[in-house]
Design a protein around this motif. Sequence first.
Motif, PDB file in Angstrom:
ATOM      1  N   ALA A  39      -4.997   8.677   5.595  1.00 52.38           N
ATOM      2  CA  ALA A  39      -3.619   8.936   5.176  1.00 52.38           C
ATOM      3  C   ALA A  39      -3.640   9.966   4.048  1.00 52.38           C
ATOM      4  CB  ALA A  39      -2.969   7.648   4.700  1.00 52.38           C
ATOM      5  N   HIS A  45       2.056   8.766   1.079  1.00 55.40           N
ATOM      6  CA  HIS A  45       2.920   7.656   1.445  1.00 55.40           C
ATOM      7  C   HIS A  45       4.350   8.087   1.159  1.00 55.40           C
ATOM      8  CE1 HIS A  45       3.780   3.405   2.176  1.00 55.40           C
ATOM      9  NE2 HIS A  45       4.665   3.503   1.206  1.00 55.40           N
ATOM     10  N   GLU A  74       2.991   5.780   6.045  1.00 54.33           N
ATOM     11  CA  GLU A  74       1.921   6.643   5.571  1.00 54.33           C
ATOM     12  C   GLU A  74       2.047   8.001   6.228  1.00 54.33           C
ATOM     13  OE1 GLU A  74      -1.634   4.468   6.495  1.00 54.33           O
ATOM     14  OE2 GLU A  74      -1.701   3.633   4.475  1.00 54.33           O
TER      15      GLU A  74
END
Length: 139
Positions: free
Chosen positions: A110, A113, A127
């Motif tokens: 990721a 966020h 994410e």
Amino acid sequence: MGISLDLKKAHLSRYHGDICAVYTWVNNERALVLVPWRRRGAPWYIVMEPAAYKYDDPRYLAAQCRKACDVLGLEPSTPNWVRVATIIHDGLPDLVAMPSAPPVTYSKAAFGHMAITAEGKAVAAEEIRVPVQEGANYG
């Protein structure tokens, strides 16, 4: 013109003796790829979905099956022509019915966020991931 395909994202595959019929996407179009899986390095024969309607014509199908056998390295005989014709003709409904595009795959890592809030309360969160470019590009 280049060709882009990724057999790892194939929608469906079926084995017909020494020929594997792979339903996948070539240049983001649906395609039926006939692969002689026991003969390494042999060329493949591809039926693109925009031309699928032509294979309903018996003369066109017969002519293309002769070409397909030649490309796939099969002996030019009536049983082989019929076998290839059967694989192609029986596979056309699956070719037309498959999704119009392959599913998008994202990287495992990721990069951030994001969250949506309304009046100070979290409504949704997700994410941030980057799509992965896989497959082979020829051209």
